[in-house]
Design an enzyme around this catalytic site. Structure first.
Site, mmCIF file in Angstrom:
data_model
loop_
_atom_site.group_PDB
_atom_site.id
_atom_site.type_symbol
_atom_site.label_atom_id
_atom_site.label_comp_id
_atom_site.label_asym_id
_atom_site.label_seq_id
_atom_site.Cartn_x
_atom_site.Cartn_y
_atom_site.Cartn_z
ATOM 1 N N CYS A 182 23.374 12.134 15.832
ATOM 2 C CA CYS A 182 24.072 11.245 16.769
ATOM 3 C C CYS A 182 25.431 10.794 16.244
ATOM 4 O O CYS A 182 26.117 10.015 16.921
ATOM 5 C CB CYS A 182 23.211 10.043 17.116
ATOM 6 S SG CYS A 182 23.041 8.861 15.775
ATOM 7 N N TYR B 164 0.833 -1.194 0.000
ATOM 8 C CA TYR B 164 0.000 0.000 0.000
ATOM 9 C C TYR B 164 0.878 1.259 0.000
ATOM 10 O O TYR B 164 0.665 2.187 -0.779
ATOM 11 C CB TYR B 164 -0.922 -0.030 1.218
ATOM 12 C CG TYR B 164 -1.778 1.197 1.345
ATOM 13 C CD1 TYR B 164 -1.472 2.172 2.279
ATOM 14 C CD2 TYR B 164 -2.882 1.386 0.532
ATOM 15 C CE1 TYR B 164 -2.238 3.311 2.396
ATOM 16 C CE2 TYR B 164 -3.658 2.520 0.630
ATOM 17 C CZ TYR B 164 -3.341 3.475 1.562
ATOM 18 O OH TYR B 164 -4.104 4.603 1.654
ATOM 19 N N GLU C 203 -16.304 32.262 -14.007
ATOM 20 C CA GLU C 203 -16.346 32.150 -12.535
ATOM 21 C C GLU C 203 -15.028 31.558 -12.045
ATOM 22 O O GLU C 203 -14.494 30.652 -12.679
ATOM 23 C CB GLU C 203 -17.457 31.181 -12.098
ATOM 24 C CG GLU C 203 -18.841 31.558 -12.568
ATOM 25 C CD GLU C 203 -19.877 30.457 -12.260
ATOM 26 O OE1 GLU C 203 -19.520 29.462 -11.583
ATOM 27 O OE2 GLU C 203 -21.010 30.605 -12.709
ATOM 28 N N CYS D 183 25.072 10.566 10.708
ATOM 29 C CA CYS D 183 23.819 11.156 11.158
ATOM 30 C C CYS D 183 24.105 12.503 11.820
ATOM 31 O O CYS D 183 24.952 12.583 12.711
ATOM 32 C CB CYS D 183 23.133 10.233 12.159
ATOM 33 S SG CYS D 183 21.722 10.994 12.972
ATOM 34 N N CYS E 122 20.116 7.255 18.917
ATOM 35 C CA CYS E 122 19.919 8.495 18.153
ATOM 36 C C CYS E 122 18.731 9.279 18.719
ATOM 37 O O CYS E 122 17.600 8.803 18.682
ATOM 38 C CB CYS E 122 19.683 8.170 16.682
ATOM 39 S SG CYS E 122 19.352 9.645 15.699
ATOM 40 N N LYS F 206 -7.462 25.956 -16.448
ATOM 41 C CA LYS F 206 -6.635 25.779 -15.245
ATOM 42 C C LYS F 206 -5.500 26.812 -15.183
ATOM 43 O O LYS F 206 -4.958 27.204 -16.212
ATOM 44 C CB LYS F 206 -6.021 24.376 -15.252
ATOM 45 C CG LYS F 206 -7.032 23.247 -15.146
ATOM 46 C CD LYS F 206 -7.578 23.165 -13.732
ATOM 47 C CE LYS F 206 -8.506 21.973 -13.537
ATOM 48 N NZ LYS F 206 -7.844 20.726 -13.275
ATOM 49 N N LYS G 216 -18.871 29.294 -18.594
ATOM 50 C CA LYS G 216 -20.152 28.622 -18.839
ATOM 51 C C LYS G 216 -20.946 29.420 -19.866
ATOM 52 O O LYS G 216 -21.024 30.654 -19.762
ATOM 53 C CB LYS G 216 -20.968 28.534 -17.542
ATOM 54 C CG LYS G 216 -20.253 27.782 -16.430
ATOM 55 C CD LYS G 216 -21.011 27.817 -15.115
ATOM 56 C CE LYS G 216 -20.218 27.070 -14.055
ATOM 57 N NZ LYS G 216 -20.807 27.163 -12.717
ATOM 58 N N CYS H 236 20.241 6.512 9.252
ATOM 59 C CA CYS H 236 21.125 6.533 10.410
ATOM 60 C C CYS H 236 21.103 5.153 11.050
ATOM 61 O O CYS H 236 20.050 4.562 11.244
ATOM 62 C CB CYS H 236 20.614 7.580 11.403
ATOM 63 S SG CYS H 236 21.239 7.364 13.069
ATOM 64 N N ASP I 106 -11.066 25.896 -5.186
ATOM 65 C CA ASP I 106 -10.380 24.643 -4.882
ATOM 66 C C ASP I 106 -10.867 24.097 -3.546
ATOM 67 O O ASP I 106 -10.229 24.260 -2.513
ATOM 68 C CB ASP I 106 -8.865 24.899 -4.846
ATOM 69 C CG ASP I 106 -8.079 23.615 -5.008
ATOM 70 O OD1 ASP I 106 -8.696 22.567 -5.259
ATOM 71 O OD2 ASP I 106 -6.846 23.680 -4.894
ATOM 72 N N LYS J 69 -12.649 29.075 -10.312
ATOM 73 C CA LYS J 69 -12.822 27.658 -9.970
ATOM 74 C C LYS J 69 -12.272 27.472 -8.563
ATOM 75 O O LYS J 69 -11.058 27.516 -8.335
ATOM 76 C CB LYS J 69 -12.084 26.771 -10.972
ATOM 77 C CG LYS J 69 -12.321 25.291 -10.743
ATOM 78 C CD LYS J 69 -11.823 24.491 -11.934
ATOM 79 C CE LYS J 69 -12.225 23.036 -11.873
ATOM 80 N NZ LYS J 69 -11.673 22.338 -10.724
ATOM 81 N N TYR K 177 -22.852 27.800 -7.101
ATOM 82 C CA TYR K 177 -22.629 28.134 -8.505
ATOM 83 C C TYR K 177 -23.428 27.295 -9.495
ATOM 84 O O TYR K 177 -23.336 27.492 -10.690
ATOM 85 C CB TYR K 177 -21.134 28.039 -8.859
ATOM 86 C CG TYR K 177 -20.455 26.731 -8.474
ATOM 87 C CD1 TYR K 177 -20.829 25.536 -9.062
ATOM 88 C CD2 TYR K 177 -19.433 26.721 -7.523
ATOM 89 C CE1 TYR K 177 -20.218 24.343 -8.714
ATOM 90 C CE2 TYR K 177 -18.816 25.524 -7.163
ATOM 91 C CZ TYR K 177 -19.212 24.340 -7.766
ATOM 92 O OH TYR K 177 -18.611 23.164 -7.416
HETATM 93 S S1 IVH Z 1 -19.561 23.922 -12.392
HETATM 94 C C1 IVH Z 1 -21.684 21.303 -14.803
HETATM 95 N N1 IVH Z 1 -18.423 25.995 -11.277
HETATM 96 O O1 IVH Z 1 -14.881 21.900 -10.276
HETATM 97 C C2 IVH Z 1 -21.330 21.897 -13.530
HETATM 98 N N2 IVH Z 1 -17.574 23.826 -10.785
HETATM 99 O O2 IVH Z 1 -14.269 19.975 -12.469
HETATM 100 C C3 IVH Z 1 -20.054 21.380 -12.997
HETATM 101 N N3 IVH Z 1 -15.730 23.826 -9.175
HETATM 102 O O3 IVH Z 1 -16.730 19.135 -9.175
HETATM 103 C C4 IVH Z 1 -19.498 22.229 -11.951
HETATM 104 N N4 IVH Z 1 -15.664 26.008 -8.854
HETATM 105 O O4 IVH Z 1 -16.014 20.850 -7.440
HETATM 106 C C5 IVH Z 1 -18.417 24.655 -11.400
HETATM 107 N N5 IVH Z 1 -17.546 27.916 -10.315
HETATM 108 C C6 IVH Z 1 -17.548 26.586 -10.454
HETATM 109 C C7 IVH Z 1 -16.643 25.757 -9.754
HETATM 110 C C8 IVH Z 1 -16.680 24.374 -9.949
HETATM 111 C C9 IVH Z 1 -15.135 24.831 -8.514
HETATM 112 C C10 IVH Z 1 -15.346 22.403 -9.058
HETATM 113 C C11 IVH Z 1 -16.456 21.472 -8.632
HETATM 114 C C12 IVH Z 1 -16.560 20.422 -9.703
HETATM 115 C C13 IVH Z 1 -15.261 20.549 -10.405
HETATM 116 C C14 IVH Z 1 -15.456 20.184 -11.853
#
Ligand code: IVH
Length: 696
Positions: free
Chosen positions: A426, A50, A130, A423, A447, A329, A305, A441, A134, A132, A241
């Site tokens: 030690c 794992y 918009e 080390c 140590c 991105k 969008k 070490c 995190d 994105k 959103y």
């Molecule tokens: S729209 C069709 N808007 O990004 C609608 N997503 O890659 C899909 N996310 O799982 C989501 N900010 O966690 C949308 N302004 C935003 C966002 C957003 C962050 C994330 C969300 C989603 C992922 C998609």
């Protein structure tokens, strides 16, 4: 067996094209292993296997942060235990987004949409840009204005019911004003602000709690808590959103939608912009990207969008992502700074890890002064030298990586870095075995660095888990000579006067700590074994040992005898399914070592180590029996059969000995069946086995 998800190629040689596929395979294998371990308690992998998966994944993720899968292992913090959250099926699936990596990809997206809708290049096509966020997405279902279900995204079709947790977030209204549709599902992102995250981690460090690598992990770990009070105490926030099921339309565009839900009490992101063209949308990207480091929360891109809902409807989706949206991105945030020194840290098992000390610099809104350097090969590969100007990168995480050296700025007198062969703590030899990346070490018990790290492990979350006794306390008590060995922890009450501090002001915190220590004097054998920090013995192996030997005395006696490699005890140990000879060797060495024996004697005096309680298997016909499976089983897979036998209290062994009670033979059974016959062990066909356990 499915093929190993680990490719043979060294990480340094993998190309970005291969990395994505391998990372996805690794992420799947890790998720499956987590599920088997945490939810079914039936691990299929040894701890070492794992760990190898995780290490490989982490190294790939470090090299190719942009290829991290959306729901990769780093997002899966705090898994649900067996009795975890209920499942919720989303009324409409929660989609993901296609990606764009540069401006031209985005222009291409705009063209694709126009082509699909038969719009000319000059026809109006508005986009909403918009940030994105995190964090992690959540879906909120309101019926007649009341929040009834809140769920995680899960696999997009089915998530987990975390309604109680989501209700604790201030940004999430639990009741909506009059006039909202009867059914209204609002979706958005749960996140943590960077400053809240840093403050929370500092509090966690003080109290010996778990530290999170980045705000997103912290948000995920805080949200998926069975104890809602923990979630309530964490600074979570929410941006809305998107939507799921809605019983009546109330907007005809994304922009109109955002405006309306804002009026209903949801928080939408203030940086979102309605754009008349793709070029305007790209300008928003540039603007937001420039401000990114100064924003109070992490964002990893901009989502575009198509604004009009009728267009969205016509565009539909391809493979779980809408055609009407894409995510642009950001590149990982980078900064240039000076590498002032390379320090060597010594871990619990003696591993020497080089750490870069940097002139503090701001990257993505967080000031960093350290970076990991992994090992000497990594330093040599990148030719990193003290005094260099280096480019560092923060890929969402607090601890950044050194990407490369700015060789043009290298001081003339710089010399290549050499890993110490002693080390630093030690002075014992630090050796690097053939074929391994890590230098260790050899000082072992003398140590101090290793001793402190072992104590930290001893009190950690999955081991003794003493409230208020964290890494900081270990260091302080070590410095003061109060705790030098695990047993000392349980004698701390003898030093109460000293702990109260010079002015005697720390009465409350001292007594809380002493009470927390008392509360842990009774401990289960599996936790106890894990706490010892024996090499290669993680939680799963500790549990296996506890289940097989029952008590610490029995385990010690067996391992003492196993010091003779020809003994039955050695054969029995290696015969425990999933314990190989390498783990067996580490165990035998540990229990043979004089200092360890003294520590165990000492702890046995101080503690009440509880015998392992096997799962209730009353009436099980195979409880306590040792079973070996061999050949191909037809009704269930081998691993499922093993898990079933274990859940009925049987021990599953890998090979046949005179201690074996049953050998279950499937098709094409080989030498094991013959050996069973020779030893007079009961042989069962698969059907006979199923009959036997059915009677239970
Ligand atoms: S729209 C069709 N808007 O990004 C609608 N997503 O890659 C899909 N996310 O799982 C989501 N900010 O966690 C949308 N302004 C935003 C966002 C957003 C962050 C994330 C969300 C989603 C992922 C998609």
């Amino acid at each position: 067996m499915s093929p190993s998800p680990i490719a043979k190629l060294p990480v340094e040689k993998i190309t970005v094209f291969d990395a994505e596929g391998e990372m996805l395979r690794l992420a799947d294998a890790i998720a499956e292993a987590d599920r088997r371990y945490h939810q079914e308690d039936a691990p299929e992998l040894t701890d070492a296997e794992y760990d190898a998966l995780r290490r490989r994944y982490e190294r790939l993720a470090e090299r190719f942060p942009q290829m991290r899968p959306e729901n990769g292992p780093e997002t899966q913090v705090g898994f649900a235990p067996a009795e975890g959250f209920a499942k919720v099926r989303h009324a409409r699936p929660m989609l993901s987004l296609s990606n764009a990596f540069d401006d031209d990809d985005v222009r291409e997206f705009d063209k694709r949409v126009r082509r699909f809708l038969s719009l000319g290049a000059e026809d109006p096509l508005e986009l909403v840009a918009e940030p994105k966020i995190d964090g992690l997405s959540a879906s909120l279902r309101y019926e007649r204005g009341k929040l009834v279900v809140g769920a995680t995204r899960g696999d997009g079709t089915e998530g987990e019911d975390i309604t109680r947790n989501l209700r604790t977030i201030n940004d999430i209204p639990t009741k909506l004003p009059e006039g909202v549709p009867e059914i209204l599902e609002i979706r958005g992102e749960v996140y943590m602000r960077k400053d809240d995250f840093l403050a929370m981690n500092a509090r966690q460090a003080d109290s010996g709690g778990k530290l999170f690598a980045n705000p997103r992990n912290a948000a995920a770990g805080s949200l998926r808590q069975l104890d809602v009070e923990i979630t309530r105490s964490r600074p979570l926030k929410f941006f809305a959103y998107s939507w799921g099921e809605i019983s009546e339309d109330f907007a005809d565009s994304q922009w109109g939608f955002l405006e309306q839900i804002e009026r209903w009490g949801f928080t939408t992101n203030p940086l979102s912009k309605l754009c008349a063209s793709v070029e305007q949308a790209l300008a928003v990207y540039a603007q937001v990207g420039a401000e990114r480091g100064d924003l109070p929360y992490d964002i990893d891109g901009v989502v575009y969008k198509v604004n009009r809902f009728d267009y969205q409807q016509r565009l539909g989706m391809v493979s779980r992502a809408p055609r009407w949206a894409t995510a642009h991105k950001f590149k990982a945030e980078q900064a240039e700074t000076t590498l002032e020194a390379i320090d060597i840290q010594v871990g619990r098992t003696g591993a020497l890890t080089p750490v870069a000390r940097l002139t503090p610099v701001k990257v993505g809104g967080v000031t960093v002064s350290n970076a990991t350097l992994h090992n000497e090969d990594e330093i040599a590969r990148k030719d990193i030298r003290v005094g260099d100007q280096v480019i560092i990168q923060r890929a969402g995480d607090v601890i950044p990586q050194v990407v490369r050296v700015v060789t043009e700025k290298r001081p003339a007198d710089s010399v290549p870095f050499e890993m110490p062969i002693k080390c630093p703590r030690c002075e014992s030899d630090a050796l690097r075995p053939e074929g391994e990346a890590i230098r260790r070490c050899t000082g072992g018990l003398i140590c101090p660095a290793q001793a402190v790290e072992r104590l930290k492990h001893f009190v950690s979350r999955n081991a003794f888990d003493i409230e208020g006794f964290g890494t900081k306390q270990v260091e302080v008590f070590w410095e003061e000579g109060l705790v030098r060995s695990p047993g000392d922890i349980f004698r701390l009450s003898e030093h109460r006067e000293k702990l109260l501090g010079e002015k005697g002001t720390k009465e409350k915190s001292t007594d809380n700590l002493l009470a927390a220590i008392e509360a842990r004097r009774t401990i289960g054998l599996d936790r106890f074994i894990f706490a010892l920090g024996i090499r290669q013995v993680g939680q799963a192996t500790a549990r296996l040992l506890a289940a097989n030997y029952g008590t610490l005395d029995a385990l010690r006696a067996a391992l003492d005898t196993a010091h003779d490699p020809d003994s039955d005890a050695t054969a029995d140990l290696i015969n425990i399914d999933q314990i190989g000879s390498s783990v067996a060797k580490d165990l035998i060495d540990f229990f043979h070592e004089d200092h360890n024996r003294a520590v165990l004697d000492d702890l046995s005096q101080e503690l009440d180590i509880q015998a392992f309680e096997a799962p209730t298997t009353e009436g099980s016909p195979v409880a306590g029996k040792t079973v070996v499976f061999t050949g191909t089983l037809t009704t269930v897979g081998r691993n499922e059969a093993k898990a079933k036998a274990e859940s009925l209290g049987a021990k599953v062994a890998g090979s046949v000995s005179k201690k074996t009670d049953y050998v279950v033979v499937g098709a094409d059974a080989g030498s094991k069946a013959a050996k069973a016959e020779a030893l007079g062990v009961t042989i069962l066909s698969e059907d006979a086995w199923l009959d036997l356990i059915r009677d239970g």
